[in-house]
Design an enzyme around this catalytic site. Structure first.
Site, PDB file in Angstrom:
ATOM      1  N   TYR A 276     -11.374   2.313  14.812  1.00  0.00           N
ATOM      2  CA  TYR A 276     -10.791   3.234  13.410  1.00  0.00           C
ATOM      3  C   TYR A 276     -10.327   4.612  13.701  1.00  0.00           C
ATOM      4  O   TYR A 276      -9.825   5.204  13.922  1.00  0.00           O
ATOM      5  CB  TYR A 276     -10.767   2.821  12.899  1.00  0.00           C
ATOM      6  CG  TYR A 276     -10.042   3.182  11.548  1.00  0.00           C
ATOM      7  CD1 TYR A 276      -9.060   2.927  11.423  1.00  0.00           C
ATOM      8  CD2 TYR A 276     -10.524   4.414  10.084  1.00  0.00           C
ATOM      9  CE1 TYR A 276      -7.944   3.616   9.944  1.00  0.00           C
ATOM     10  CE2 TYR A 276      -9.369   5.013   9.659  1.00  0.00           C
ATOM     11  CZ  TYR A 276      -8.236   4.016   9.764  1.00  0.00           C
ATOM     12  OH  TYR A 276      -6.957   4.500   8.416  1.00  0.00           O
TER      13      TYR A 276
ATOM     14  N   GLY B  47       3.052   2.582   2.601  1.00  0.00           N
ATOM     15  CA  GLY B  47       3.876   2.450   2.748  1.00  0.00           C
ATOM     16  C   GLY B  47       5.018   2.242   2.108  1.00  0.00           C
ATOM     17  O   GLY B  47       6.074   3.135   1.770  1.00  0.00           O
TER      18      GLY B  47
ATOM     19  N   GLY C 231       0.703  -1.408   0.358  1.00  0.00           N
ATOM     20  CA  GLY C 231      -0.030  -0.106  -0.245  1.00  0.00           C
ATOM     21  C   GLY C 231       0.861   1.294   0.195  1.00  0.00           C
ATOM     22  O   GLY C 231       1.912   0.853  -0.831  1.00  0.00           O
TER      23      GLY C 231
END
Length: 307
Positions: free
Chosen positions: A178, A29, A27
């Site tokens: 979240y 990162g 992703g």
């Protein structure tokens, strides 16, 4: 002065710098790590699955022959793993120029970390809080070093820190947990900057968010939500993972970035556009909550920051 057109081409040469990127194998990162490596940084992919990390390192070096990319095992959902990883990183590196707190989980069914914390809060906030504290002396040893903590626009959506129910033993919902973890990321980033500045350190703390971007974070969504998010929301309002990584990269490398800033897409919705400094929610700037969360985080992780 802000530059709305900031792109990867604006990243300065990173030769001689060591960057640790959590979740650097997938992703946003992986895009962040690749861009830093291509600009000459020594990049450490701090990842839970080292086989996936090794494959990600191979992809980066295939695009940037000669790039120095290493893999470090790190499971942010285990404080024992965080401590082991930090000690191994400290042994391998006398100084760390850049720590990108990028890894995370999103909208998971209710579960807990190895230490009994609610999974999203424990992974996204407490794991990074502990890792940063354990590596802080290596960051302070590097002139101009930075800690970049990746949050989300979800921190605006009714998020709050209920200190009497941090683990959501009551009223758990995936999105609320979240949102709380992403608010905690910002509270941490801002309080860290305040402490660094008060200590007269050259290290700075900066935050970023990617807007709307399709990544593996949606793997834990219920199927209808995943179809809606990846198939409709992101194509209409969001942007590619490459563009989603730009706010993090600007926070990490722009010589003009200042401690305590928050970078995100500059479009009207905040979901897409070139990265620029943006404001976060009023709750994220609440100093009393920052201080209380900091103390609670030290107590829960057993990691105390030097003053």
């Amino acid at each position: 002065m802000d530059r709305p057109g900031w792109t990867r081409q604006n990243i300065p040469d990173q030769s001689g710098r060591t960057a640790v990127v959590t979740g650097g194998n997938t992703g946003l990162g992986s895009r962040t790590a690749a861009a830093l490596a291509e600009k000459g940084a020594r990049v450490v992919l701090a990842v839970r699955d080292t086989d996936k990390g090794a494959r990600a390192a191979e992809r980066i070096t295939a695009r940037a022959p000669g790039a120095d990319v290493r893999v470090q095992r790190l499971d942010l959902a285990s404080l024992a793993s965080v401590r082991t990883a930090a000690e191994e990183l400290r042994t391998a590196h006398e100084r760390i120029d850049l720590l990108v707190n990028n890894a995370g989980v999103m909208w998971t069914p209710r579960s807990t970390t190895a230490d009994g914390f609610e999974l999203q809060f424990g992974t996204n906030h407490l794991g990074h809080f502990a890792l940063t504290g354990l590596l802080l002396d290596r960051l302070l040893a590097a002139p101009g070093s930075r800690v970049v903590t990746v949050s989300s626009e979800a921190h605006r959506f009714g998020a709050s820190i209920d200190f009497g129910n941090l683990d959501f033993e009551r009223g758990y919902t995936r999105n609320a947990a979240y949102a709380r973890s992403k608010l905690a990321n910002l509270l941490f980033a801002y309080e860290l900057q305040r402490r660094l500045a008060e200590g007269g350190h050259g290290t700075v703390s900066v935050a970023a968010h990617p807007g709307g971007s399709t990544t593996e974070l949606s793997r834990d969504f219920p199927l209808p939500a995943r179809v809606l998010f990846d198939g409709i929301f992101v194509p209409l309002l969001g942007q590619s993972p490459e563009d989603g990584a730009l706010p993090t990269l600007r926070a990490a490398t722009d010589p003009g970035a200042r401690g305590g800033e928050f970078y995100g897409p500059g479009g009207i919705t905040g979901m897409r556009g070139r990265p620029r400094p943006v404001r976060s929610s009023a709750r994220s700037y609440d100093r009393a909550v920052q201080l209380r969360l900091w103390q609670v985080s030290e107590d829960l992780t057993g990691v105390s920051y030097p003053r």
